[in-house]
Every structure is written in structure tokens, then in C-alpha cells.
Motif scaffolding. Structure first.
Motif, PDB file in Angstrom:
ATOM      1  N   PHE A  46       0.885  -1.102  -0.082  1.00 51.63           N
ATOM      2  CA  PHE A  46      -0.003   0.012  -0.059  1.00 51.63           C
ATOM      3  C   PHE A  46       0.740   1.265  -0.058  1.00 51.63           C
ATOM      4  CE2 PHE A  46      -3.537  -2.807   1.270  1.00 51.63           C
ATOM      5  CZ  PHE A  46      -4.660  -2.379   0.494  1.00 51.63           C
ATOM      6  N   LYS A  47       2.006   1.250   0.806  1.00 50.31           N
ATOM      7  CA  LYS A  47       2.878   2.355   0.644  1.00 50.31           C
ATOM      8  C   LYS A  47       3.340   2.477  -0.680  1.00 50.31           C
ATOM      9  CE  LYS A  47       4.165   1.882   5.653  1.00 50.31           C
ATOM     10  NZ  LYS A  47       4.984   1.570   6.687  1.00 50.31           N
ATOM     11  N   ALA A  48       3.872   1.432  -1.228  1.00 48.17           N
ATOM     12  CA  ALA A  48       4.600   1.729  -2.585  1.00 48.17           C
ATOM     13  C   ALA A  48       3.458   1.993  -3.795  1.00 48.17           C
ATOM     14  CB  ALA A  48       5.024   0.165  -3.106  1.00 48.17           C
ATOM     15  N   LEU A  49       2.384   1.697  -3.556  1.00 47.82           N
ATOM     16  CA  LEU A  49       0.968   2.140  -4.326  1.00 47.82           C
ATOM     17  C   LEU A  49       0.850   3.576  -4.367  1.00 47.82           C
ATOM     18  CD1 LEU A  49      -1.305   1.182  -6.187  1.00 47.82           C
ATOM     19  CD2 LEU A  49      -2.590   1.177  -4.150  1.00 47.82           C
ATOM     20  N   GLU A  50       1.629   4.322  -3.602  1.00 49.41           N
ATOM     21  CA  GLU A  50       1.116   5.609  -3.268  1.00 49.41           C
ATOM     22  C   GLU A  50       1.873   6.430  -4.420  1.00 49.41           C
ATOM     23  OE1 GLU A  50       2.217   7.295   0.406  1.00 49.41           O
ATOM     24  OE2 GLU A  50       0.709   6.064   1.429  1.00 49.41           O
ATOM     25  N   SER A  51       3.344   5.827  -4.866  1.00 49.16           N
ATOM     26  CA  SER A  51       3.860   6.484  -5.968  1.00 49.16           C
ATOM     27  C   SER A  51       3.639   5.638  -7.226  1.00 49.16           C
ATOM     28  CB  SER A  51       5.393   6.193  -5.652  1.00 49.16           C
ATOM     29  OG  SER A  51       5.793   4.945  -5.563  1.00 49.16           O
ATOM     30  N   PHE A  52       2.642   5.042  -7.586  1.00 47.04           N
ATOM     31  CA  PHE A  52       2.438   4.024  -8.883  1.00 47.04           C
ATOM     32  C   PHE A  52       2.137   5.249  -9.792  1.00 47.04           C
ATOM     33  CE2 PHE A  52      -0.920   2.540 -11.657  1.00 47.04           C
ATOM     34  CZ  PHE A  52      -0.150   1.361 -12.143  1.00 47.04           C
ATOM     35  N   GLU A  53       2.649   4.863 -11.009  1.00 49.65           N
ATOM     36  CA  GLU A  53       2.667   5.677 -12.137  1.00 49.65           C
ATOM     37  C   GLU A  53       1.508   5.196 -13.244  1.00 49.65           C
ATOM     38  OE1 GLU A  53       3.555   8.810 -12.895  1.00 49.65           O
ATOM     39  OE2 GLU A  53       4.418   9.091 -10.994  1.00 49.65           O
ATOM     40  N   ALA A  96       2.980 -14.348 -21.689  1.00 46.20           N
ATOM     41  CA  ALA A  96       4.471 -14.766 -21.260  1.00 46.20           C
ATOM     42  C   ALA A  96       5.027 -13.439 -20.532  1.00 46.20           C
ATOM     43  CB  ALA A  96       5.134 -14.997 -22.511  1.00 46.20           C
ATOM     44  N   ILE A  97       4.839 -12.378 -20.846  1.00 43.92           N
ATOM     45  CA  ILE A  97       4.954 -11.377 -19.989  1.00 43.92           C
ATOM     46  C   ILE A  97       4.374 -11.068 -18.759  1.00 43.92           C
ATOM     47  CG2 ILE A  97       5.277  -8.618 -20.300  1.00 43.92           C
ATOM     48  CD1 ILE A  97       5.499  -8.943 -23.215  1.00 43.92           C
ATOM     49  N   GLY A  98       3.110 -11.372 -18.837  1.00 42.09           N
ATOM     50  CA  GLY A  98       2.348 -11.254 -17.588  1.00 42.09           C
ATOM     51  C   GLY A  98       3.016 -12.196 -16.621  1.00 42.09           C
ATOM     52  N   LYS A  99       2.931 -13.442 -16.972  1.00 35.11           N
ATOM     53  CA  LYS A  99       3.537 -14.379 -16.179  1.00 35.11           C
ATOM     54  C   LYS A  99       5.105 -14.143 -15.694  1.00 35.11           C
ATOM     55  CE  LYS A  99       3.577 -19.363 -15.004  1.00 35.11           C
ATOM     56  NZ  LYS A  99       2.882 -20.587 -15.178  1.00 35.11           N
ATOM     57  N   GLU A 100       6.006 -13.771 -16.440  1.00 30.03           N
ATOM     58  CA  GLU A 100       7.285 -13.369 -16.290  1.00 30.03           C
ATOM     59  C   GLU A 100       7.598 -12.249 -15.153  1.00 30.03           C
ATOM     60  OE1 GLU A 100      11.393 -11.469 -18.258  1.00 30.03           O
ATOM     61  OE2 GLU A 100       9.664 -12.235 -19.520  1.00 30.03           O
ATOM     62  N   LEU A 101       6.434 -11.280 -15.399  1.00 31.02           N
ATOM     63  CA  LEU A 101       6.405 -10.131 -14.306  1.00 31.02           C
ATOM     64  C   LEU A 101       5.745 -10.429 -12.968  1.00 31.02           C
ATOM     65  CD1 LEU A 101       6.021  -7.188 -16.861  1.00 31.02           C
ATOM     66  CD2 LEU A 101       8.226  -8.024 -15.950  1.00 31.02           C
ATOM     67  N   ALA A 102       5.063 -11.670 -13.125  1.00 32.73           N
ATOM     68  CA  ALA A 102       4.278 -12.069 -12.068  1.00 32.73           C
ATOM     69  C   ALA A 102       3.547 -11.146 -11.423  1.00 32.73           C
ATOM     70  CB  ALA A 102       5.207 -12.551 -10.804  1.00 32.73           C
ATOM     71  N   GLU A 108      -4.004  -3.800  -5.788  1.00 33.92           N
ATOM     72  CA  GLU A 108      -3.303  -3.677  -4.382  1.00 33.92           C
ATOM     73  C   GLU A 108      -2.823  -5.075  -4.017  1.00 33.92           C
ATOM     74  OE1 GLU A 108      -7.884  -3.653  -3.960  1.00 33.92           O
ATOM     75  OE2 GLU A 108      -6.303  -3.089  -5.390  1.00 33.92           O
ATOM     76  N   PHE A 109      -2.845  -5.966  -4.774  1.00 38.30           N
ATOM     77  CA  PHE A 109      -2.311  -7.248  -4.470  1.00 38.30           C
ATOM     78  C   PHE A 109      -0.920  -7.511  -4.679  1.00 38.30           C
ATOM     79  CE2 PHE A 109      -6.481 -10.128  -5.125  1.00 38.30           C
ATOM     80  CZ  PHE A 109      -7.197  -9.317  -4.185  1.00 38.30           C
ATOM     81  N   GLY A 110      -0.398  -8.245  -3.972  1.00 39.28           N
ATOM     82  CA  GLY A 110       1.047  -8.792  -4.281  1.00 39.28           C
ATOM     83  C   GLY A 110       2.182  -7.913  -3.375  1.00 39.28           C
ATOM     84  N   ASP A 111       3.349  -8.163  -3.851  1.00 41.29           N
ATOM     85  CA  ASP A 111       4.622  -7.727  -3.386  1.00 41.29           C
ATOM     86  C   ASP A 111       4.881  -6.128  -3.650  1.00 41.29           C
ATOM     87  OD1 ASP A 111       6.841  -7.277  -5.596  1.00 41.29           O
ATOM     88  OD2 ASP A 111       5.558  -9.523  -5.544  1.00 41.29           O
ATOM     89  N   PRO A 112       5.471  -5.442  -2.760  1.00 39.44           N
ATOM     90  CA  PRO A 112       5.628  -3.878  -3.136  1.00 39.44           C
ATOM     91  C   PRO A 112       6.533  -3.656  -4.527  1.00 39.44           C
ATOM     92  CG  PRO A 112       6.224  -4.356  -0.873  1.00 39.44           C
ATOM     93  CD  PRO A 112       6.199  -5.714  -1.639  1.00 39.44           C
ATOM     94  N   GLU A 113       7.159  -4.620  -4.929  1.00 39.44           N
ATOM     95  CA  GLU A 113       7.862  -4.398  -6.157  1.00 39.44           C
ATOM     96  C   GLU A 113       6.870  -4.539  -7.432  1.00 39.44           C
ATOM     97  OE1 GLU A 113       9.015  -6.419  -3.633  1.00 39.44           O
ATOM     98  OE2 GLU A 113      10.473  -4.531  -3.027  1.00 39.44           O
ATOM     99  N   ILE A 114       5.585  -4.994  -7.216  1.00 29.76           N
ATOM    100  CA  ILE A 114       4.999  -5.297  -8.466  1.00 29.76           C
ATOM    101  C   ILE A 114       4.717  -4.124  -9.201  1.00 29.76           C
ATOM    102  CG2 ILE A 114       2.619  -4.633  -7.082  1.00 29.76           C
ATOM    103  CD1 ILE A 114       1.274  -6.750  -8.677  1.00 29.76           C
ATOM    104  N   TYR A 115       4.740  -2.775  -8.613  1.00 27.81           N
ATOM    105  CA  TYR A 115       4.566  -1.660  -9.475  1.00 27.81           C
ATOM    106  C   TYR A 115       5.876  -1.392 -10.350  1.00 27.81           C
ATOM    107  CZ  TYR A 115       1.051  -1.563  -5.998  1.00 27.81           C
ATOM    108  OH  TYR A 115      -0.030  -1.893  -5.060  1.00 27.81           O
TER     109      TYR A 115
END
Length: 321
Positions: A46-53, A96-102, A108-115
């Protein structure tokens, strides 16, 4: 991303497995006063989401849990890919890209690196979220990305959420009476239904925001698809709209639910009807919900779109299904 159905199914299967041994008090955490499920969300994300572009061409769908976001996710993905006329090779590349990028199937799901990983996705992104506007990154509004707000009448939403919670091992189980109290007080994942609708109503006059109801999609899916396609500038023929509608029926999606949602398929696609609230609501609960709707949402534009008097008032006549 919604195009990567296999990854979504794997993500949900893991959530169910992780929830088996969790204690009830561990199943939610509070962030800014709102509860979220621990197995799919975390405070650092959620903290990382604040800076999502956001991107101007992002396709964004917002809906409170159990208002039909899984259904409309499929519809949006099918409309977008049909309009874009992707080749078979391009569709394979997206998967393929979607799976590679996980990338998870909710913003709002997943780990902070998702963005950071989302930045690498080369195609038009379809972003789904259950969040209210204040919890979303400001870039969505600054970039004027188009947002489709999905709403559903509160009685059917509550009943669907109750069955969903009792079916998911990662969410607390309860009796209907217990869940009704939680729902009415906002002590469920993503907080208060009434807060969610009331907050989005403040944005409804924005030209980049459109609202559509679960009920109107059920009543006339073809017309609903045309409205959505026009809003997002998806250019489809009448034949293509009809084809998307056939692929997006509840029956068609339920039949493929094990592929798209893993072992949770039957939980996500249970009945898909209007008026199921009649099976559980007591007279006192009906009256309490009627009062709350009148206090919080009557007189708002989204409240009017719900058509509460048609779908939520007790009558002798049969409700539409």
C-alpha cells in the motif's frame, strides 16, 4: 494482469493454501483504518502504491468486493483484445510477459515491487481494484486515466460476500447474522460498502469516470457492453459485441472457472443472480439496510443507479434474476 489467467489461478490457489493454518485474527490487517486480507495484501504494498505511475491509456475498473469485478474483468479483457485486434503471437507474448513479471490480478495485491514490474508491461494495462478513490495513487486522476465504477445493490453484495468469505480458507467464517453485523459496520475486507459508494459518488461527474451497475449488465448485457466500449474507445462491430456477450455469460464463465480461478472457481462464480438476498435477510435486517441506504446513499447519483426500490424492497412479486 487479467490476460494471464493461469497466473491468476495459481495466485488464488496459493492464497487458499496459505489460509488453511491461519488463525482468524491473522486473516486481516488494518491500514488507514480499513481492513484488508493478509494473504493477498500487505502494508508495504500500500505504501508503494502511493507512487504508482498510471498511464493515460490504462483501463481501470473499480468495484467493492462481490459486486461483479471478476465478471467485468473478463468482459474488459475480451473487449480490449477484440478491439485491439491482437495477433495470436501478440496474445501469447502478453501471457508470457504477464507471467514473467508475476503481476497480480488486483492493483493492491502482491509484493511492493509489483509496480516496478508493471512499468515493463508493453501493452495497454487493465487494472482492477476494490479501493476507494482516496486510497488510489493520485497519478490515476492526474493522468486522466478512464475509470469504470461498478456498483451492485447492497443486499445482494452482502449475501454474495458472506458465501465468499465462508468458502475461502483465508477469510474468517461466520454465521449470516454475524457477517451481517460485520458488513454493516465495515468490519470486512476493504471496509464499508457505504463508504465506498459514497466516496466514488463524489467523482461521478468527472468526464473520465463512468458508472455501471451489475443489475443493468444482467438485464441487457449487449447494451452494457456497448456503453463500456464507447467509454474506453473500443471500436467493435455489432457481431463482435454479440460474440463478447456470449463468451461473458455467467454460465460460460462458470464452466471455465477452474481454469481462470483455480480451485476457488466455484467460490467466485456461485450463482450470479439478482435477488439472492431474499434467502437470508430477516425482516429486521431488511429494515436496517433500508434505513442505512436512505441515510447514506439516497439522493446520490450512484444511489439512484442502484435502483434500490426495484431490487431491494420487500414485495410479493418475484425479483428479476
Amino acid at each position: 494482469m487479467s490476460k494471464n489467467r493461469q497466473h491468476a489461478a495459481e495466485f488464488l490457489d496459493k492464497a487458499l493454501a496459505d489460509g488453511v493454518n491461519m488463525r482468524e485474527e491473522e486473516m486481516h490487517f488494518s491500514y488507514n483504518g480499513v481492513l484488508y486480507p493478509t494473504v493477498v495484501c500487505n502494508p508495504d504494498t500500500f505504501k508503494a502504491l502511493e507512487s504508482f505511475e498510471a498511464r493515460k491509456d490504462d483501463v481501470i475498473l473499480v468495484g467493492y468486493p462481490k459486486t461483479g469485478t471478476n465478471w467485468l474483468d473478463h468482459i474488459l479483457s475480451t473487449l480490449e483484445s477484440t478491439a485491439a485486434k491482437y495477433t495470436e503471437e501478440e496474445l501469447k507474448q502478453q501471457v508470457a510477459i504477464g507471467k514473467e513479471l508475476a503481476m497480480a490480478q488486483r492493483l493492491e495485491f502482491g509484493d511492493p515491487e509489483i509496480y516496478e514490474r508493471m512499468k515493463k508491461f508493453p501493452y495497454r494495462r487493465i487494472l482492477i481494484t476494490h479501493l476507494h478513490p482516496q486510497a488510489l495513487p493520485t497519478s490515476i486522476f492526474k493522468k486522466k486515466a478512464k475509470v469504470l465504477v461498478l456498483i451492485r445493490n447492497p443486499k445482494d453484495t452482502a449475501v454474495s460476500y458472506f458465501h465468499f468469505s465462508n468458502g475461502m480458507t483465508c477469510l474468517p467464517t461466520s454465521t449470516w447474522d454475524q457477517f451481517f453485523t460485520k458488513f454493516m459496520t465495515g468490519k470486512v475486507g476493504w471496509g464499508s460498502y457505504f463508504d465506498h459508494v459514497a466516496e466514488w459518488d463524489k467523482y461521478i461527474n468527472d468526464e473520465n469516470i463512468m458508472a455501471i451497475s451489475y443489475e443493468e449488465l444482467k438485464e441487457d448485457l449487449n447494451l452494457g457492453l456497448k456503453k463500456i466500449a464507447k467509454f474506453f474507445d473500443f471500436f467493435l462491430t455489432e457481431e463482435e459485441i454479440q460474440n463478447v456477450a456470449e463468451k461473458s455469460s455467467f454460465k460460460a464463465m462458470k464452466e471455465k472457472s477452474s481454469e481462470t480461478h483455480g480451485s476457488a472457481g466455484d467460490i467466485f462464480f456461485r450463482r450470479g443472480t439478482i435477488g439472492d438476498w431474499r434467502s437470508l435477510f430477516s425482516e429486521a435486517q431488511n429494515q436496517e439496510m433500508d434505513r442505512r441506504f436512505e441515510e447514506r446513499l439516497a439522493g446520490t447519483k450512484l444511489g439512484a443507479k442502484i435502483k434500490y426500490d426495484i431490487y431491494c424492497k420487500v414485495r410479493g412479486d418475484k425479483q428479476p434474476s
